[in-house]
Design a protein around this motif. Structure first.
Motif, PDB file in Angstrom:
ATOM      1  N   GLN A  39      41.387  78.014  64.701  1.00  0.00           N
ATOM      2  CA  GLN A  39      42.426  77.869  63.679  1.00  0.00           C
ATOM      3  C   GLN A  39      42.725  76.392  63.412  1.00  0.00           C
ATOM      4  O   GLN A  39      42.955  75.999  62.268  1.00  0.00           O
ATOM      5  N   LEU A  40      42.727  75.583  64.477  1.00  0.00           N
ATOM      6  CA  LEU A  40      42.950  74.150  64.305  1.00  0.00           C
ATOM      7  C   LEU A  40      41.855  73.520  63.458  1.00  0.00           C
ATOM      8  O   LEU A  40      42.128  72.640  62.631  1.00  0.00           O
ATOM      9  N   LEU A  41      40.619  74.000  63.644  1.00  0.00           N
ATOM     10  CA  LEU A  41      39.506  73.480  62.843  1.00  0.00           C
ATOM     11  C   LEU A  41      39.721  73.773  61.366  1.00  0.00           C
ATOM     12  O   LEU A  41      39.449  72.937  60.501  1.00  0.00           O
ATOM     13  N   GLY A  42      40.226  74.964  61.053  1.00  0.00           N
ATOM     14  CA  GLY A  42      40.497  75.317  59.664  1.00  0.00           C
ATOM     15  C   GLY A  42      41.577  74.439  59.053  1.00  0.00           C
ATOM     16  O   GLY A  42      41.476  74.027  57.896  1.00  0.00           O
ATOM     17  N   VAL A  43      42.625  74.137  59.832  1.00  0.00           N
ATOM     18  CA  VAL A  43      43.704  73.265  59.355  1.00  0.00           C
ATOM     19  C   VAL A  43      43.175  71.862  59.063  1.00  0.00           C
ATOM     20  O   VAL A  43      43.458  71.266  58.014  1.00  0.00           O
ATOM     21  N   LEU A  44      42.378  71.333  59.986  1.00  0.00           N
ATOM     22  CA  LEU A  44      41.812  69.990  59.791  1.00  0.00           C
ATOM     23  C   LEU A  44      40.869  69.963  58.601  1.00  0.00           C
ATOM     24  O   LEU A  44      40.860  68.995  57.821  1.00  0.00           O
ATOM     25  N   ALA A  75      41.588  67.620  55.359  1.00  0.00           N
ATOM     26  CA  ALA A  75      40.590  66.614  54.984  1.00  0.00           C
ATOM     27  C   ALA A  75      40.005  66.907  53.607  1.00  0.00           C
ATOM     28  O   ALA A  75      39.761  65.974  52.818  1.00  0.00           O
ATOM     29  N   SER A  76      39.795  68.168  53.287  1.00  0.00           N
ATOM     30  CA  SER A  76      39.221  68.537  51.981  1.00  0.00           C
ATOM     31  C   SER A  76      40.167  68.181  50.846  1.00  0.00           C
ATOM     32  O   SER A  76      39.737  67.684  49.801  1.00  0.00           O
ATOM     33  N   GLY A  79      34.984  68.393  48.695  1.00  0.00           N
ATOM     34  CA  GLY A  79      36.312  68.872  49.054  1.00  0.00           C
ATOM     35  C   GLY A  79      36.476  70.360  48.841  1.00  0.00           C
ATOM     36  O   GLY A  79      37.076  71.062  49.675  1.00  0.00           O
ATOM     37  N   GLU A  80      35.928  70.886  47.738  1.00  0.00           N
ATOM     38  CA  GLU A  80      36.034  72.323  47.474  1.00  0.00           C
ATOM     39  C   GLU A  80      35.222  73.131  48.483  1.00  0.00           C
ATOM     40  O   GLU A  80      35.647  74.220  48.905  1.00  0.00           O
ATOM     41  N   VAL A  81      34.061  72.617  48.867  1.00  0.00           N
ATOM     42  CA  VAL A  81      33.264  73.298  49.904  1.00  0.00           C
ATOM     43  C   VAL A  81      34.028  73.323  51.223  1.00  0.00           C
ATOM     44  O   VAL A  81      34.036  74.328  51.942  1.00  0.00           O
ATOM     45  N   GLY A  82      34.691  72.203  51.540  1.00  0.00           N
ATOM     46  CA  GLY A  82      35.497  72.158  52.760  1.00  0.00           C
ATOM     47  C   GLY A  82      36.640  73.147  52.730  1.00  0.00           C
ATOM     48  O   GLY A  82      36.942  73.808  53.741  1.00  0.00           O
ATOM     49  N   ASN A  83      37.306  73.274  51.578  1.00  0.00           N
ATOM     50  CA  ASN A  83      38.386  74.263  51.434  1.00  0.00           C
ATOM     51  C   ASN A  83      37.861  75.680  51.619  1.00  0.00           C
ATOM     52  O   ASN A  83      38.498  76.524  52.263  1.00  0.00           O
ATOM     53  N   PHE A  84      36.692  75.946  51.015  1.00  0.00           N
ATOM     54  CA  PHE A  84      36.070  77.269  51.142  1.00  0.00           C
ATOM     55  C   PHE A  84      35.782  77.578  52.606  1.00  0.00           C
ATOM     56  O   PHE A  84      36.057  78.686  53.098  1.00  0.00           O
ATOM     57  N   THR A  85      35.251  76.596  53.333  1.00  0.00           N
ATOM     58  CA  THR A  85      34.922  76.795  54.744  1.00  0.00           C
ATOM     59  C   THR A  85      36.175  76.983  55.595  1.00  0.00           C
ATOM     60  O   THR A  85      36.174  77.736  56.575  1.00  0.00           O
ATOM     61  N   ALA A  86      37.253  76.288  55.222  1.00  0.00           N
ATOM     62  CA  ALA A  86      38.494  76.365  56.001  1.00  0.00           C
ATOM     63  C   ALA A  86      39.038  77.785  56.063  1.00  0.00           C
ATOM     64  O   ALA A  86      39.633  78.187  57.083  1.00  0.00           O
ATOM     65  N   MET A  89      34.585  86.207  52.059  1.00  0.00           N
ATOM     66  CA  MET A  89      33.239  85.640  52.018  1.00  0.00           C
ATOM     67  C   MET A  89      33.058  84.558  53.075  1.00  0.00           C
ATOM     68  O   MET A  89      32.046  84.520  53.789  1.00  0.00           O
ATOM     69  N   SER A  90      34.022  83.656  53.182  1.00  0.00           N
ATOM     70  CA  SER A  90      33.909  82.565  54.136  1.00  0.00           C
ATOM     71  C   SER A  90      33.854  83.085  55.572  1.00  0.00           C
ATOM     72  O   SER A  90      33.054  82.614  56.392  1.00  0.00           O
ATOM     73  N   SER A  91      34.687  84.069  55.893  1.00  0.00           N
ATOM     74  CA  SER A  91      34.696  84.629  57.246  1.00  0.00           C
ATOM     75  C   SER A  91      33.375  85.316  57.567  1.00  0.00           C
ATOM     76  O   SER A  91      32.840  85.170  58.683  1.00  0.00           O
ATOM     77  N   MET A  92      32.831  86.053  56.598  1.00  0.00           N
ATOM     78  CA  MET A  92      31.560  86.739  56.833  1.00  0.00           C
ATOM     79  C   MET A  92      30.406  85.748  56.976  1.00  0.00           C
ATOM     80  O   MET A  92      29.481  85.962  57.769  1.00  0.00           O
TER      81      MET A  92
END
Length: 331
Positions: A1-6, A10-11, A54-61, A183-186
Motif C-alpha cells: 500500500q505504501l508503494l501505491g501511495v508513493l 510521484a506520478s 505520470g499517467e502510467v504511474g497513476n495507473f500502476t498505483a 485492470m491494474s490489480s489483475m
C-alpha cells in the motif's frame, strides 16, 4: 500500500512538471519571430513524455493501493503546479498558494495516516463477484438515471452549466476508476505469477475504461472551453474525488469494518485537501498567449519613428516646403 501511495504522489508531481513544461514551450514559441507549430518543439515533447509517464504511474498505483487513497492524491498535481510554476514560468508566490499548500499537505497527511481501507489482493474472480453484487447494481442504476437526466438537459435543453458538465464527468470517472483499479490489480498479479489476463472480465473492464474515458474527455473539454481553468480545476477535483471514493466504497468495499474515527479523519483530510485546491485556484488570473507587438520584435518606437518620419527640410514625399515657424515648433 505504501508503494501505491508513493507511486501516486510521484506520478502527480511528474504531471504537474509536464504541464508547466508544455506551458513554457508554448510561451517560447509565441515569442519567436517565425511562428512554428507547438509539436515541433522538443521541450513540448519532453512535457508530453513526462505526462505519459505520470499517467502510467497513476495507473500502476491503483494496483498497490485502494481507490479511496489514490484518487484524493490527485491534489498533489494541483499544489505541485502552483509551486513549480514559480521556477518554470517565473510566477510570483502568492499568500493564497502558501495557505492552500499548507491545507493540502495537512489533508494528505491525514489521508495517508487514517486511511480506513483494508488491503486486499484483487483477483479476476473477485471482480466478477463485485460486478453482480446488489450494492453495485443499485449504485449503477442510480448513476445511469442521474446521468440520463443530466444528458437530457445537456442535449435537449442546451444546458451547459459547469455543474451539469462536471457532474457527468464525475459519474463517468467513477466507472473509469473502477475499471482502472481492476485492470491494474489483475496485471500486477499476473506479473507476480498469478495469471489473471485469461479472464474475460479483464477485457470487459478495458472496454469500460476506454469508453468512459472517451466521453469523460469530451465533457471535460466542453467545460474547459466554456469556463476558465481556474474554475473548472477545483470543482472537477472535488467532484472526481467524491465519486471515486463512493465507487471504491461501494464496489470494492474498501471501508468494510473500518473504525468510525478513521473514517471521520479520512474524510476530514479529503475536506482539507479540497479546500486547499480551491484556495490555490481562487482568484488566479487566466493567462492568454498573445503575440507581443514591441517586446518580442525589439522595435524601439522612438528611434523607428525618427527613421520613418520624413525630414521637414528635405524634398521627400509628404513634407511641406514652406512652413511657418509656429507650425515647425508644433511638429
Amino acid at each position: 500500500q505504501l508503494l501505491g501511495v508513493l507511486l501516486a504522489a510521484a506520478s502527480n508531481v511528474l504531471i504537474s512538471v509536464s504541464l508547466n513544461i508544455q506551458k513554457c514551450a508554448h510561451l517560447r514559441l509565441v515569442c519567436q519571430a517565425e511562428q512554428k507549430p507547438y509539436y515541433t518543439s522538443k521541450l513540448w515533447w519532453w512535457g508530453i513524455a513526462l505526462l505519459g509517464l505520470g499517467e502510467v504511474g497513476n495507473f500502476t498505483a491503483y494496483g498497490f493501493a485502494p481507490i479511496t487513497l489514490v484518487a484524493p492524491l490527485g491534489c498533489v498535481s494541483v499544489i505541485g503546479s502552483a509551486f513549480i510554476s514559480v521556477f518554470f514560468l517565473k510566477k510570483t508566490m502568492r499568500s493564497a498558494d502558501i495557505l492552500g499548500g499548507t491545507l493540502t499537505i495537512t489533508g494528505i497527511f491525514l489521508l495517508v495516516t487514517f486511511d480506513p481501507s483494508v488491503p486486499q489482493e484483487l483477483t479476476a474472480r473477485q471482480v466478477q463477484n463485485y460486478l453482480v453484487s446488489w450494492p453495485f447494481l443499485v449504485y449503477s442504476i442510480l448513476e445511469i438515471i442521474i446521468f440520463c437526466i443530466l444528458l437530457y438537459f445537456y442535449k435537449r435543453k442546451a444546458v451547459k452549466h459547469i455543474v451539469v458538465l462536471l457532474m457527468m464527468v464525475a459519474l463517468l470517472a467513477s466507472l473509469t476508476v473502477i475499471a482502472v483499479k481492476a485492470m491494474s490489480s489483475m496485471i500486477v498479479l499476473s506479473v507476480k505469477g498469478k495469471m489473471q489476463l485469461n479472464y474475460s472480465v479483464f477485457y470487459i473492464m478495458s472496454v469500460l475504461m476506454a469508453t468512459s474515458c472517451a466521453f469523460q474527455i469530451k465533457f471535460l473539454n466542453q467545460a474547459m472551453h466554456l469556463y476558465e481553468a481556474t474554475v473548472v480545476i477545483p470543482i472537477n477535483f472535488v467532484f472526481f474525488t467524491t465519486s471515486a471514493i463512493i465507487s471504491g466504497v461501494i464496489f470494492y468495499r474498501e471501508f468494510q469494518s473500518a473504525a468510525s474515527l478513521s473514517v471521520f479523519m479520512f474524510l476530514f483530510g479529503c475536506l482539507l485537501s479540497s479546500l486547499g485546491v480551491i484556495i490555490i485556484a481562487r482568484n488566479k488570473k487566466e493567462e492568454h498567449l498573445q503575440i507581443p507587438f514591441i517586446d518580442c520584435g525589439h522595435i524601439p518606437g522612438q528611434k523607428l519613428t525618427g527613421k520613418i518620419q520624413p525630414d521637414s527640410h528635405s524634398s521627400c514625399y509628404g513634407t511641406l516646403k514652406k512652413e511657418d515657424d509656429s507650425v515647425k515648433r508644433q511638429s
